[in-house]
Design a protein around this motif. Sequence first.
Motif, mmCIF file in Angstrom:
data_model
loop_
_atom_site.group_PDB
_atom_site.id
_atom_site.type_symbol
_atom_site.label_atom_id
_atom_site.label_comp_id
_atom_site.label_asym_id
_atom_site.label_seq_id
_atom_site.Cartn_x
_atom_site.Cartn_y
_atom_site.Cartn_z
ATOM 1 N N LEU A 441 -5.467 -1.995 -12.292
ATOM 2 C CA LEU A 441 -5.481 0.262 -12.905
ATOM 3 C C LEU A 441 -6.532 0.311 -11.631
ATOM 4 O O LEU A 441 -5.913 1.419 -11.064
ATOM 5 C CB LEU A 441 -6.896 -0.337 -13.563
ATOM 6 N N ALA A 442 -6.788 -0.691 -10.283
ATOM 7 C CA ALA A 442 -6.891 0.043 -9.311
ATOM 8 C C ALA A 442 -6.494 0.664 -8.389
ATOM 9 O O ALA A 442 -6.273 1.213 -7.553
ATOM 10 C CB ALA A 442 -8.262 -0.823 -9.425
ATOM 11 N N GLY A 443 -5.528 -0.393 -8.475
ATOM 12 C CA GLY A 443 -4.055 -0.277 -7.563
ATOM 13 C C GLY A 443 -3.309 0.527 -8.219
ATOM 14 O O GLY A 443 -3.188 1.444 -6.685
ATOM 15 N N ILE A 444 -3.175 1.246 -8.889
ATOM 16 C CA ILE A 444 -2.116 2.373 -9.279
ATOM 17 C C ILE A 444 -2.293 3.459 -8.946
ATOM 18 O O ILE A 444 -2.572 4.245 -8.862
ATOM 19 C CB ILE A 444 -1.658 2.065 -11.186
ATOM 20 N N LYS A 445 -3.676 3.293 -9.147
ATOM 21 C CA LYS A 445 -4.905 4.894 -8.716
ATOM 22 C C LYS A 445 -4.644 4.942 -7.821
ATOM 23 O O LYS A 445 -4.523 6.577 -7.603
ATOM 24 C CB LYS A 445 -6.476 4.707 -9.631
ATOM 25 N N SER A 446 -5.123 4.405 -6.878
ATOM 26 C CA SER A 446 -5.104 4.124 -5.373
ATOM 27 C C SER A 446 -3.755 4.171 -5.135
ATOM 28 O O SER A 446 -3.183 5.381 -4.012
ATOM 29 C CB SER A 446 -5.099 3.174 -4.493
ATOM 30 N N GLU A 447 -2.613 3.390 -6.049
ATOM 31 C CA GLU A 447 -1.387 4.314 -5.411
ATOM 32 C C GLU A 447 -1.105 5.791 -5.498
ATOM 33 O O GLU A 447 -0.081 6.385 -4.719
ATOM 34 C CB GLU A 447 -0.241 3.282 -5.556
ATOM 35 N N VAL A 448 -1.432 6.178 -6.982
ATOM 36 C CA VAL A 448 -1.001 7.516 -7.185
ATOM 37 C C VAL A 448 -1.421 8.545 -6.567
ATOM 38 O O VAL A 448 -1.006 9.617 -6.962
ATOM 39 C CB VAL A 448 -0.747 7.708 -8.618
ATOM 40 N N GLY A 449 -3.019 8.668 -6.687
ATOM 41 C CA GLY A 449 -3.879 9.063 -6.457
ATOM 42 C C GLY A 449 -3.720 10.625 -7.182
ATOM 43 O O GLY A 449 -4.472 10.299 -8.143
ATOM 44 N N ALA A 450 -4.253 11.513 -6.782
ATOM 45 C CA ALA A 450 -3.149 12.826 -7.751
ATOM 46 C C ALA A 450 -2.595 13.029 -7.736
ATOM 47 O O ALA A 450 -2.118 14.535 -8.827
ATOM 48 C CB ALA A 450 -4.507 14.205 -6.395
ATOM 49 N N SER A 451 -1.558 12.216 -7.856
ATOM 50 C CA SER A 451 0.454 13.070 -8.397
ATOM 51 C C SER A 451 0.455 12.604 -9.688
ATOM 52 O O SER A 451 0.998 13.167 -9.726
ATOM 53 C CB SER A 451 1.250 12.013 -7.226
ATOM 54 N N ALA A 452 -0.555 11.782 -9.797
ATOM 55 C CA ALA A 452 -0.216 11.616 -12.040
ATOM 56 C C ALA A 452 -1.458 11.547 -12.620
ATOM 57 O O ALA A 452 -2.452 11.297 -11.797
ATOM 58 C CB ALA A 452 1.054 10.869 -11.835
ATOM 59 N N GLN A 453 -1.301 12.021 -13.406
ATOM 60 C CA GLN A 453 -2.399 11.226 -14.231
ATOM 61 C C GLN A 453 -2.377 9.926 -14.825
ATOM 62 O O GLN A 453 -1.546 9.266 -15.540
ATOM 63 C CB GLN A 453 -2.860 12.506 -14.915
ATOM 64 N N ILE A 454 -3.941 9.131 -14.474
ATOM 65 C CA ILE A 454 -3.642 8.013 -15.462
ATOM 66 C C ILE A 454 -4.942 7.854 -16.353
ATOM 67 O O ILE A 454 -5.936 7.697 -15.771
ATOM 68 C CB ILE A 454 -4.056 6.669 -14.493
#
Length: 766
Positions: A441-454
Amino acid sequence: MKIKATIILLLLTGLTFAQKAKKGKPVAIAPKEIFVAELIAKMTLEEKLGQLNLPTSGDIVTGQANSSNIAKKIEEGKVGGLFNIKSVQKIKEVQKVAVEKSRLKIPLLFGMDVIHGYETTFPIPLGLSCTWDMNLIKRSAQIAAQEASADGINWTFSPMVDISRDPRWGRVSEGSGEDPYLGSQIAKAMVTGYQGDDLNKSNTILSCVKHFALYGAPEGGRDYNTVDMSKIRMYNDYLPPYKAAVDAGTASVMASFNEIDGVPATGNKWLLTDLLRKQWGFKGFVVTDYTGINEMTDHGMGDLQTVSALALNAGVEMDMVGEGFLTTLKKSLEEGKVSISQIDNAVRLILNAKYDLGLFHDPYKYCDANRAKTEIFTSSNRSEARKIAAQSLVLLKNENQILPLKKTGTIAVIGPLAEAKENMAGTWSVATKQENSVSLLAGIKSEVGASAQILYAKGSNLDYDAAFEERATMFGKTLHRDNRTNEELFSEALKIANQSDVIIAALGESAEMSGESSSRSNLEIPQMQKDLLKELLKTGKPVVLVLFNGRPLVITDESQTVPAILNVWFAGSEAGYAIADVLFGNENPSGKLTATFPRSVGQIPIYYNQKNTGRPLANKEGKFEKFRSNYLDVANEPLFPFGFGLSYTSFDYSNLSISSSQIKANEKLTVSVDVTNTGNFDGKEVVQLYIRDLVGSVTRPVKELKGFQKINLKKGDKQTVIFEISIEDLKFYNADLKHVAEVGEFEVFVGTNSDTTNKIKFNLVD
């Protein structure tokens, strides 16, 4: 001799190597053979036996080295080394006891299970092997040695090179899969990575190849269980990686728990002396596994005195934890059951290792506090671990090119392994600081940033059975079991799933569901997670299964119902970042399986390089045929074969050719094939070469891996890949255990996995 006289003078006057080192003055000492011989001549029997004793560090903590229970034994010269102690401060305190308070001031070895990294943790070894990249694998061992040595460690109980074809056995996670050729290449890479070209360097450590031998083939896949196989299978299929490690110069070998030909390995003279030393020329020392000598009593080999003598006579030099050598060999010597020459030889081999490490020159060489502060868990080491981890992931399915994902819209991350950083390092990660690992989850949030909603929901516990989860999350690897009802967990997950554009389901095993003493009879995903996955699929949203596992699993149902499956193993301290890199296309997956995935547990053992029966299955569709070697209820073929792994791009193989249709013993052939990237992404491909010996004096496998190359192709590019075949690639051990190549016809297969039918023939002639 002048040098000899100098050493005697140093020892007799008390101006020892340790005392000089304490004053910051490196010691000029005699050549190893002379130095060690003189030192042994000064030792009492008790001090000799002490060098053969390897206890665990036990109760030693900072500031207690002098008062701990083991300190007295160190002062008395009754300890040769310690393991399971880390940090420069602690190790220096203990080393001081040895080199400043014991009579002969002999430094200690300090060992640890540095299995797949130190604080910077790499994928579990099974995952690491799926990179098929020997440079990356060697580099992982170099970084592990650098960090461990910076923290005081000078000996690792790695690599584990046991071949295993039974994923019920939990320690399959700790090895390199089912193939002896690939396993041998990895064994060599790991040993040279740990030891480098000079053990005197401060960033190298002793390697210890384990578990010698055959440990990966226990009956029923149950750890520590009986192993029974023919010599011809041993030599052809199971022994090669051990020999490769010995040929690469491993400093030590660990005896296995299992029996061989009715005699436990720890007391097996044929194994440890006739084979290891006389046939293979091993020059290092043999250490037991944890209480391996004592456990021979339960095997039915006699009391502690009897089995200790058995081990020494067999060729064991160091006793881990059991203290059978320390407490019984004096009596056995008096009774003529062992000889002083055997004891002296064992002591010599231990002292040789300490000499090679430079410990007599500087016993504190691994106790540099500045190194400990600057060389462990560094940003550069973590960056390399992230890149290596990304190449270990294996794409098993990608229907309609769901992957790579776009960084847009709403992404649901669901599952008990999604926010589970304590599990990312996997089993046997004893030096890892779990709090520093990166969850999916942390890795995905770091990768996506504000570009998508997680959106995130745990969705389920590991399994319905709380007691099972407790057994499967030991050593601080908790999944923080949720006490809400199953219905509440499912409901929350479905709520966010229905709000999403795509679902990432983080499911599978917890880290300690594989590893030592983690055998399983059911290799499916735990039932609660299977039920969760079925509910997520019912939403109609695209589902990507991110599969965490330490072994091949039975995912037959999932392979039919889930559109995309990314097998991520346990990818280490940087797992979350590495998985996100692959999910979102920063890295194109290039991992290839090194262990076959079965359709059913009933197929086990299952492996690609099987032998034909006299009644092989004739059809190629897996259909049942009466009076053929097949099952009534399932196809013979695996779910995913050895060498399998998809990419976001596609590769076409063409123009397979061979330089000659025949070869003589002193000649070589070249095999070439054109590989073209025909997809829309740049990508890496592991080009694999297999050989089949069509007629032999003994039955031969249907295919054997004999070469591979990992290439990098930009989209649209083509590369001609060339392999060289020599007589060595055609050799095997015959019924007389002679390594021979026999004249006759051979087939060569080159392709993307072991199922390739792309072949060409040649003949070996006199």
